[in-house]
Design an enzyme around this catalytic site. Structure first.
Site, PDB file in Angstrom:
ATOM      1  N   ARG A 164       0.825  -1.226   0.000  1.00 62.93           N
ATOM      2  CA  ARG A 164       0.000   0.000   0.000  1.00 62.93           C
ATOM      3  C   ARG A 164       0.854   1.270   0.000  1.00 62.93           C
ATOM      4  O   ARG A 164       0.461   2.291   0.579  1.00 62.93           O
ATOM      5  CB  ARG A 164      -0.960   0.037   1.193  1.00 62.93           C
ATOM      6  CG  ARG A 164      -1.883  -1.147   1.289  1.00 62.93           C
ATOM      7  CD  ARG A 164      -2.925  -1.211   0.186  1.00 62.93           C
ATOM      8  NE  ARG A 164      -3.676  -2.439   0.283  1.00 62.93           N
ATOM      9  CZ  ARG A 164      -3.333  -3.577  -0.357  1.00 62.93           C
ATOM     10  NH1 ARG A 164      -2.282  -3.609  -1.165  1.00 62.93           N
ATOM     11  NH2 ARG A 164      -4.047  -4.661  -0.220  1.00 62.93           N
ATOM     12  N   SER A 215     -10.618  -1.677   4.286  1.00 61.21           N
ATOM     13  CA  SER A 215      -9.777  -2.020   5.440  1.00 61.21           C
ATOM     14  C   SER A 215      -9.113  -0.763   5.993  1.00 61.21           C
ATOM     15  O   SER A 215      -8.431  -0.047   5.270  1.00 61.21           O
ATOM     16  CB  SER A 215      -8.695  -3.020   5.036  1.00 61.21           C
ATOM     17  OG  SER A 215      -9.308  -4.252   4.735  1.00 61.21           O
ATOM     18  N   GLU A 286      -4.176   2.025   7.057  1.00 63.73           N
ATOM     19  CA  GLU A 286      -4.055   1.949   5.598  1.00 63.73           C
ATOM     20  C   GLU A 286      -4.732   3.178   4.982  1.00 63.73           C
ATOM     21  O   GLU A 286      -4.263   3.715   3.984  1.00 63.73           O
ATOM     22  CB  GLU A 286      -4.733   0.663   5.105  1.00 63.73           C
ATOM     23  CG  GLU A 286      -4.722   0.510   3.604  1.00 63.73           C
ATOM     24  CD  GLU A 286      -5.226  -0.862   3.152  1.00 63.73           C
ATOM     25  OE1 GLU A 286      -4.970  -1.872   3.827  1.00 63.73           O
ATOM     26  OE2 GLU A 286      -5.895  -0.904   2.108  1.00 63.73           O
TER      27      GLU A 286
HETATM   28  C1  FAD Z   1     -15.761  -1.484   0.304  1.00 59.97           C
HETATM   29  C2  FAD Z   1     -14.297  -1.183   0.038  1.00 59.97           C
HETATM   30  C3  FAD Z   1     -13.450  -2.229  -0.297  1.00 59.97           C
HETATM   31  C4  FAD Z   1     -12.090  -1.962  -0.547  1.00 59.97           C
HETATM   32  N1  FAD Z   1     -11.270  -3.001  -0.893  1.00 59.97           N
HETATM   33  C5  FAD Z   1      -9.967  -2.765  -1.150  1.00 59.97           C
HETATM   34  C6  FAD Z   1      -9.085  -3.834  -1.516  1.00 59.97           C
HETATM   35  O1  FAD Z   1      -9.482  -4.982  -1.628  1.00 59.97           O
HETATM   36  N2  FAD Z   1      -7.790  -3.544  -1.749  1.00 59.97           N
HETATM   37  C7  FAD Z   1      -7.304  -2.266  -1.638  1.00 59.97           C
HETATM   38  O2  FAD Z   1      -6.110  -2.057  -1.877  1.00 59.97           O
HETATM   39  N3  FAD Z   1      -8.116  -1.247  -1.296  1.00 59.97           N
HETATM   40  C8  FAD Z   1      -9.423  -1.462  -1.048  1.00 59.97           C
HETATM   41  N4  FAD Z   1     -10.238  -0.416  -0.704  1.00 59.97           N
HETATM   42  C9  FAD Z   1      -9.665   0.926  -0.526  1.00 59.97           C
HETATM   43  C10 FAD Z   1      -9.666   1.809  -1.795  1.00 59.97           C
HETATM   44  O3  FAD Z   1     -10.721   1.457  -2.671  1.00 59.97           O
HETATM   45  C11 FAD Z   1      -8.328   1.734  -2.534  1.00 59.97           C
HETATM   46  O4  FAD Z   1      -7.248   2.153  -1.723  1.00 59.97           O
HETATM   47  C12 FAD Z   1      -8.331   2.603  -3.801  1.00 59.97           C
HETATM   48  O5  FAD Z   1      -7.141   2.367  -4.500  1.00 59.97           O
HETATM   49  C13 FAD Z   1      -8.454   4.112  -3.497  1.00 59.97           C
HETATM   50  O6  FAD Z   1      -8.752   4.756  -4.725  1.00 59.97           O
HETATM   51  P1  FAD Z   1      -9.519   6.161  -4.745  1.00 59.97           P
HETATM   52  O7  FAD Z   1      -9.615   6.595  -6.150  1.00 59.97           O
HETATM   53  O8  FAD Z   1     -10.800   6.057  -4.001  1.00 59.97           O
HETATM   54  O9  FAD Z   1      -8.463   7.031  -3.958  1.00 59.97           O
HETATM   55  P2  FAD Z   1      -8.779   8.185  -2.872  1.00 59.97           P
HETATM   56  O10 FAD Z   1      -9.421   7.578  -1.668  1.00 59.97           O
HETATM   57  O11 FAD Z   1      -9.474   9.301  -3.544  1.00 59.97           O
HETATM   58  O12 FAD Z   1      -7.287   8.606  -2.491  1.00 59.97           O
HETATM   59  C14 FAD Z   1      -6.476   7.680  -1.765  1.00 59.97           C
HETATM   60  C15 FAD Z   1      -5.032   8.212  -1.783  1.00 59.97           C
HETATM   61  O13 FAD Z   1      -4.538   8.189  -3.121  1.00 59.97           O
HETATM   62  C16 FAD Z   1      -4.140   9.507  -3.532  1.00 59.97           C
HETATM   63  N5  FAD Z   1      -4.506   9.645  -4.949  1.00 59.97           N
HETATM   64  C17 FAD Z   1      -5.719   9.436  -5.520  1.00 59.97           C
HETATM   65  N6  FAD Z   1      -5.647   9.621  -6.850  1.00 59.97           N
HETATM   66  C18 FAD Z   1      -4.370   9.964  -7.117  1.00 59.97           C
HETATM   67  C19 FAD Z   1      -3.657  10.269  -8.327  1.00 59.97           C
HETATM   68  N7  FAD Z   1      -4.250  10.263  -9.517  1.00 59.97           N
HETATM   69  N8  FAD Z   1      -2.330  10.557  -8.239  1.00 59.97           N
HETATM   70  C20 FAD Z   1      -1.694  10.555  -7.021  1.00 59.97           C
HETATM   71  N9  FAD Z   1      -2.317  10.281  -5.857  1.00 59.97           N
HETATM   72  C21 FAD Z   1      -3.638   9.980  -5.906  1.00 59.97           C
HETATM   73  C22 FAD Z   1      -4.909  10.461  -2.628  1.00 59.97           C
HETATM   74  O14 FAD Z   1      -4.252  11.704  -2.507  1.00 59.97           O
HETATM   75  C23 FAD Z   1      -4.923   9.666  -1.314  1.00 59.97           C
HETATM   76  O15 FAD Z   1      -3.695   9.820  -0.630  1.00 59.97           O
HETATM   77  C24 FAD Z   1     -11.599  -0.642  -0.454  1.00 59.97           C
HETATM   78  C25 FAD Z   1     -12.473   0.401  -0.127  1.00 59.97           C
HETATM   79  C26 FAD Z   1     -13.804   0.135   0.117  1.00 59.97           C
HETATM   80  C27 FAD Z   1     -14.721   1.287   0.436  1.00 59.97           C
END
Ligand code: FAD
Length: 297
Positions: A164, A215, A286
């Site tokens: 992560r 998580s 995380e």
């Molecule tokens: C029900 C549920 C299940 C999930 N299951 C998983 C799983 O199985 N595995 C897992 O790894 N995660 C999981 N997640 C967490 C999440 O979906 C992931 O971490 C996902 O990658 C976050 O993407 P986001 O676009 O929502 O990022 P955001 O939440 O919008 O941002 C997260 C971080 O990434 C940065 N960021 C976002 N976009 C960019 C970009 N383009 N360039 C640079 N930095 C950026 C942000 O600044 C922040 O620090 C889950 C979440 C939920 C709600």
């Protein structure tokens, strides 16, 4: 300065964007029209250096005091996705489940894990999102980034990637605009059924109907599941305000209605201290926690 074509919103409630449905206000939210538009912002706008780039907010806790400066949302503007020979070119604002479906239709079965990650590709690149034994960066060939206002194409080997976490070898964390991903060519029917199986398993084990960030804690380095530790400490159902440790999955904190960011953060701290007291293990988060605390928090 070139005129930006995207949408600006001021004093934007981040609770409307973040999947926890909690959090304070962003001074400004910019939703670029496309890759060129975000490039103009990164290159020409002096606020870009301190901007927070977000996707779907599915791994983000924005404190109740909000965020000063600009939040840049990649979805839906950065939405291009296409197959280029044995690679998939995908822009930062594309949803991971959409990539999984697209890849399955092309017979790339090892992209199925993306179906369960409700964020964007940009978020997945930034977090090295993963599950079921796969991680985003196992599949990255090249990434298009903006760093210090400059656009650059990088090979995966230019980055240090871990559980992560992703950064340049010099420690910088760039804005990810797009990536070229490689997958193993297989059978379309197998690829599609993998996506279906994975989604079915998730619905059985995760509280998908309730606002959460997935998580909350990383699994400790010895391989123990954070969820198992939390459950063993009797913390399922523990609540502060509207935030509660899920009964269905102990590593999820759900918003049962009306939780603010302080409720969630206080519950995170409570879980950490109870688990540390009972097991000696300090859980690290995380989820990314950003923004200012409210002065009365
Ligand atoms: C029900 C549920 C299940 C999930 N299951 C998983 C799983 O199985 N595995 C897992 O790894 N995660 C999981 N997640 C967490 C999440 O979906 C992931 O971490 C996902 O990658 C976050 O993407 P986001 O676009 O929502 O990022 P955001 O939440 O919008 O941002 C997260 C971080 O990434 C940065 N960021 C976002 N976009 C960019 C970009 N383009 N360039 C640079 N930095 C950026 C942000 O600044 C922040 O620090 C889950 C979440 C939920 C709600």
């Amino acid at each position: 300065m070139t005129v930006l074509r995207g949408l600006w919103k001021h004093d934007f409630p981040m609770s409307q964007l973040a999947s926890w449905r909690a959090g304070g206000v962003a001074e400004a939210l910019f939703i670029p029209a496309d890759l060129t538009d975000v490039g103009t912002f990164c290159h020409e706008d002096p606020r870009a250096g301190n901007a927070l780039f977000v996707g779907h907010g599915s791994n983000l806790l924005v404190r109740d005091g909000g965020i000063g400066g600009v939040v840049v949302r990649t979805a839906p503007g950065l939405c291009a996705m296409r197959q280029e020979d044995d690679l998939i070119y995908v822009e930062a604002g594309v949803g991971c489940p959409k990539l999984a479906k697209f890849a399955a239709a092309a017979g790339f079965a090892d992209a199925a894990f993306f179906a369960g990650v409700p964020g964007t590709i940009g978020g997945a690149l930034s977090m090295n999102a993963g599950c079921h034994g796969s991680e985003t960066w196992q599949h990255v060939k090249q990434a298009l980034v903006f760093n210090d206002g400059k656009r650059a194409l990088h090979d995966a080997c230019d980055f240090e990637t871990g559980y992560r976490s992703v950064r340049f070898k010099n420690g910088d964390t760039p804005f990810f605009a797009a990536a070229w991903l490689h997958f193993v060519q297989g059978n379309i029917t197998v690829a599609r059924s993998r996506v279906r199986d994975l989604l079915r398993r998730r619905a059985q084990t995760q509280p998908l109907g309730e606002p959460s960030c997935g998580s909350v804690f990383r699994n400790p380095p010895d391989g123990t599941a954070a969820a198992a530790l939390i459950e063993s400490c009797g913390l399922k159902g523990r609540a502060i305000g509207g935030a509660m440790v899920s009964h269905k999955h102990a590593n999820f904190i759900v918003n049962t209605g009306g939780a603010n960011a302080a409720d969630i953060e206080n519950l995170i701290v409570l879980v950490q201290s109870e688990v540390a007291a009972q097991t000696g293990v300090m859980l690290n988060t995380e989820v990314r926690i950003v923004g200012r605390k409210k002065t009365d928090d």
